[in-house]
Design a protein around this motif. Structure first.
Motif, PDB file in Angstrom:
ATOM      1  N   PRO A 257       1.351  70.736  -3.094  1.00 20.11           N
ATOM      2  CA  PRO A 257       2.787  70.463  -3.030  1.00 20.11           C
ATOM      3  C   PRO A 257       3.448  71.199  -1.862  1.00 20.11           C
ATOM      4  CG  PRO A 257       2.144  70.917  -5.281  1.00 20.11           C
ATOM      5  CD  PRO A 257       0.950  71.224  -4.407  1.00 20.11           C
ATOM      6  N   GLN A 258       4.460  70.562  -1.304  1.00 28.57           N
ATOM      7  CA  GLN A 258       5.187  71.165  -0.189  1.00 28.57           C
ATOM      8  C   GLN A 258       6.654  71.291  -0.558  1.00 28.57           C
ATOM      9  OE1 GLN A 258       5.956  67.763   2.859  1.00 28.57           O
ATOM     10  NE2 GLN A 258       3.838  67.646   2.248  1.00 28.57           N
ATOM     11  N   PRO A 259       7.381  72.156   0.128  1.00 28.35           N
ATOM     12  CA  PRO A 259       8.810  72.300  -0.174  1.00 28.35           C
ATOM     13  C   PRO A 259       9.548  70.977   0.031  1.00 28.35           C
ATOM     14  CG  PRO A 259       8.053  74.023   1.327  1.00 28.35           C
ATOM     15  CD  PRO A 259       6.939  73.029   1.201  1.00 28.35           C
ATOM     16  N   LEU A 260      10.594  70.793  -0.751  1.00 27.60           N
ATOM     17  CA  LEU A 260      11.393  69.577  -0.634  1.00 27.60           C
ATOM     18  C   LEU A 260      12.483  69.773   0.417  1.00 27.60           C
ATOM     19  CD1 LEU A 260      11.851  68.698  -4.412  1.00 27.60           C
ATOM     20  CD2 LEU A 260      10.253  67.662  -2.778  1.00 27.60           C
ATOM     21  N   ALA A 261      12.953  68.664   0.967  1.00 29.21           N
ATOM     22  CA  ALA A 261      14.071  68.696   1.903  1.00 29.21           C
ATOM     23  C   ALA A 261      15.404  68.670   1.156  1.00 29.21           C
ATOM     24  CB  ALA A 261      13.974  67.512   2.867  1.00 29.21           C
ATOM     25  N   ILE A 262      15.371  68.325  -0.129  1.00 28.28           N
ATOM     26  CA  ILE A 262      16.571  68.339  -0.962  1.00 28.28           C
ATOM     27  C   ILE A 262      16.616  69.656  -1.735  1.00 28.28           C
ATOM     28  CG2 ILE A 262      16.852  65.837  -1.049  1.00 28.28           C
ATOM     29  CD1 ILE A 262      15.441  65.819  -3.754  1.00 28.28           C
ATOM     30  N   VAL A 263      17.798  70.029  -2.208  1.00 31.29           N
ATOM     31  CA  VAL A 263      18.011  71.377  -2.739  1.00 31.29           C
ATOM     32  C   VAL A 263      18.175  71.381  -4.257  1.00 31.29           C
ATOM     33  CG1 VAL A 263      19.553  73.388  -2.618  1.00 31.29           C
ATOM     34  CG2 VAL A 263      19.094  72.035  -0.561  1.00 31.29           C
ATOM     35  N   VAL A 264      17.423  72.283  -4.910  1.00 30.00           N
ATOM     36  CA  VAL A 264      17.557  72.474  -6.351  1.00 30.00           C
ATOM     37  C   VAL A 264      19.013  72.831  -6.668  1.00 30.00           C
ATOM     38  CG1 VAL A 264      16.913  73.975  -8.287  1.00 30.00           C
ATOM     39  CG2 VAL A 264      15.146  73.153  -6.701  1.00 30.00           C
ATOM     40  N   GLY A 265      19.543  72.197  -7.697  1.00 23.82           N
ATOM     41  CA  GLY A 265      20.924  72.427  -8.104  1.00 23.82           C
ATOM     42  C   GLY A 265      21.876  71.360  -7.595  1.00 23.82           C
ATOM     43  N   ASP A 266      21.513  70.688  -6.495  1.00 25.64           N
ATOM     44  CA  ASP A 266      22.353  69.606  -5.986  1.00 25.64           C
ATOM     45  C   ASP A 266      22.250  68.399  -6.911  1.00 25.64           C
ATOM     46  OD1 ASP A 266      23.102  71.184  -3.873  1.00 25.64           O
ATOM     47  OD2 ASP A 266      22.092  69.986  -2.333  1.00 25.64           O
ATOM     48  N   ARG A 267      23.278  67.543  -6.854  1.00 23.57           N
ATOM     49  CA  ARG A 267      23.317  66.333  -7.679  1.00 23.57           C
ATOM     50  C   ARG A 267      23.097  65.123  -6.787  1.00 23.57           C
ATOM     51  NH1 ARG A 267      25.473  67.224 -12.702  1.00 23.57           N
ATOM     52  NH2 ARG A 267      26.369  65.145 -12.873  1.00 23.57           N
ATOM     53  N   PHE A 268      22.328  64.159  -7.313  1.00 24.76           N
ATOM     54  CA  PHE A 268      21.971  62.960  -6.566  1.00 24.76           C
ATOM     55  C   PHE A 268      22.170  61.730  -7.440  1.00 24.76           C
ATOM     56  CE2 PHE A 268      19.556  66.485  -4.902  1.00 24.76           C
ATOM     57  CZ  PHE A 268      19.699  66.333  -3.527  1.00 24.76           C
ATOM     58  N   PRO A 269      22.536  60.590  -6.823  1.00 25.10           N
ATOM     59  CA  PRO A 269      22.659  59.366  -7.614  1.00 25.10           C
ATOM     60  C   PRO A 269      21.295  58.879  -8.096  1.00 25.10           C
ATOM     61  CG  PRO A 269      23.105  58.929  -5.287  1.00 25.10           C
ATOM     62  CD  PRO A 269      22.903  60.399  -5.431  1.00 25.10           C
ATOM     63  N   VAL A 270      21.241  58.548  -9.368  1.00 24.21           N
ATOM     64  CA  VAL A 270      20.067  57.938  -9.993  1.00 24.21           C
ATOM     65  C   VAL A 270      20.624  56.771 -10.798  1.00 24.21           C
ATOM     66  CG1 VAL A 270      18.165  58.226 -11.619  1.00 24.21           C
ATOM     67  CG2 VAL A 270      18.791  60.114 -10.092  1.00 24.21           C
ATOM     68  N   GLY A 271      20.465  55.574 -10.267  1.00 22.08           N
ATOM     69  CA  GLY A 271      21.089  54.424 -10.904  1.00 22.08           C
ATOM     70  C   GLY A 271      22.596  54.589 -10.882  1.00 22.08           C
ATOM     71  N   GLU A 272      23.215  54.479 -12.046  1.00 19.08           N
ATOM     72  CA  GLU A 272      24.673  54.596 -12.155  1.00 19.08           C
ATOM     73  C   GLU A 272      25.147  56.034 -12.398  1.00 19.08           C
ATOM     74  OE1 GLU A 272      26.753  51.875 -11.825  1.00 19.08           O
ATOM     75  OE2 GLU A 272      24.909  50.844 -11.246  1.00 19.08           O
ATOM     76  N   ARG A 273      24.219  56.961 -12.554  1.00 23.26           N
ATOM     77  CA  ARG A 273      24.565  58.340 -12.913  1.00 23.26           C
ATOM     78  C   ARG A 273      24.279  59.297 -11.767  1.00 23.26           C
ATOM     79  NH1 ARG A 273      21.133  60.029 -17.610  1.00 23.26           N
ATOM     80  NH2 ARG A 273      22.484  61.831 -17.511  1.00 23.26           N
ATOM     81  N   MET A 274      24.838  60.480 -11.878  1.00 26.78           N
ATOM     82  CA  MET A 274      24.493  61.575 -10.977  1.00 26.78           C
ATOM     83  C   MET A 274      23.525  62.491 -11.735  1.00 26.78           C
ATOM     84  SD  MET A 274      25.972  61.018  -8.121  1.00 26.78           S
ATOM     85  CE  MET A 274      25.962  62.556  -7.211  1.00 26.78           C
ATOM     86  N   TYR A 275      22.485  62.928 -11.085  1.00 30.09           N
ATOM     87  CA  TYR A 275      21.431  63.719 -11.716  1.00 30.09           C
ATOM     88  C   TYR A 275      21.251  65.009 -10.938  1.00 30.09           C
ATOM     89  CZ  TYR A 275      17.822  62.794 -15.245  1.00 30.09           C
ATOM     90  OH  TYR A 275      17.069  62.762 -16.385  1.00 30.09           O
ATOM     91  N   ARG A 276      21.156  66.116 -11.636  1.00 27.04           N
ATOM     92  CA  ARG A 276      20.940  67.415 -10.991  1.00 27.04           C
ATOM     93  C   ARG A 276      19.437  67.622 -10.770  1.00 27.04           C
ATOM     94  NH1 ARG A 276      24.393  71.110 -10.413  1.00 27.04           N
ATOM     95  NH2 ARG A 276      25.675  70.475 -12.167  1.00 27.04           N
ATOM     96  N   LEU A 277      19.099  68.101  -9.584  1.00 29.12           N
ATOM     97  CA  LEU A 277      17.708  68.449  -9.293  1.00 29.12           C
ATOM     98  C   LEU A 277      17.438  69.825  -9.891  1.00 29.12           C
ATOM     99  CD1 LEU A 277      15.021  67.750  -7.926  1.00 29.12           C
ATOM    100  CD2 LEU A 277      15.900  68.875  -5.858  1.00 29.12           C
ATOM    101  N   THR A 278      16.777  69.834 -11.044  1.00 28.98           N
ATOM    102  CA  THR A 278      16.439  71.078 -11.726  1.00 28.98           C
ATOM    103  C   THR A 278      15.163  71.664 -11.113  1.00 28.98           C
ATOM    104  OG1 THR A 278      15.048  69.962 -13.348  1.00 28.98           O
ATOM    105  CG2 THR A 278      17.410  70.193 -13.895  1.00 28.98           C
ATOM    106  N   PRO A 279      14.893  72.934 -11.336  1.00 22.59           N
ATOM    107  CA  PRO A 279      13.641  73.501 -10.823  1.00 22.59           C
ATOM    108  C   PRO A 279      12.408  72.735 -11.327  1.00 22.59           C
ATOM    109  CG  PRO A 279      15.117  75.266 -11.479  1.00 22.59           C
ATOM    110  CD  PRO A 279      15.755  73.975 -11.931  1.00 22.59           C
ATOM    111  N   ARG A 280      12.423  72.336 -12.591  1.00 21.27           N
ATOM    112  CA  ARG A 280      11.275  71.610 -13.156  1.00 21.27           C
ATOM    113  C   ARG A 280      11.106  70.241 -12.497  1.00 21.27           C
ATOM    114  NH1 ARG A 280      10.568  68.413 -18.156  1.00 21.27           N
ATOM    115  NH2 ARG A 280       8.368  68.505 -18.642  1.00 21.27           N
TER     116      ARG A 280
END
Length: 120
Positions: free
Chosen positions: A2-25
């Motif tokens: 696995p490599q580091p992501l370009a997106i940041v843990v804790g930020d919220r992103f659209p997933v379908g009609e909802r906003m989803y937080r990128l959790t550490p898991r």
């Protein structure tokens, strides 16, 4: 690996009609899935939802892949890469699980060209 992501843990992103937080898991699962999908792209192949789930230690079950695949695409977009989620298909249909799959074939081809080199 696995490599580091370009997106940041804790930020919220659209997933379908909802906003989803990128959790550490979710970030850990997304990073692991990205590595698997790059390997799939290098071989100019696709992978089923179940195979991807198995490959990441079932940290995300096949029926719950939507947020994970959305995060992968947000990460790819942040890197200016084609969407690796296009490589994940249903075992039953051989195609992505979205109602509109017209985006998948061009993205899949772009993934294969980016990571897989010349067709075999």
């Amino acid at each position: 690996m696995p490599q580091p992501l370009a997106i940041v843990v804790g930020d919220r992103f659209p997933v379908g009609e909802r906003m989803y937080r990128l959790t550490p898991r979710l970030a850990q699962s997304t990073s692991a899935a990205r590595s698997v999908l790059i390997d799939v792209a290098q071989h100019r192949e696709v992978i089923t939802y179940g195979e991807l789930s198995d490959a990441i230690g079932r940290s995300v079950l096949p029926r719950h892949m939507g947020p994970l695949l959305s995060m992968i695409d947000h990460d790819c977009a942040a890197r200016d890469e084609p969407g690796l989620a296009a490589l994940v298909v249903s075992a039953a249909t051989g195609e992505v699980g979205t109602s509109d799959d017209s985006w998948a074939a061009p993205q899949r081809l772009a993934c294969w060209e980016r990571w897989g080199g010349a067709p075999r």
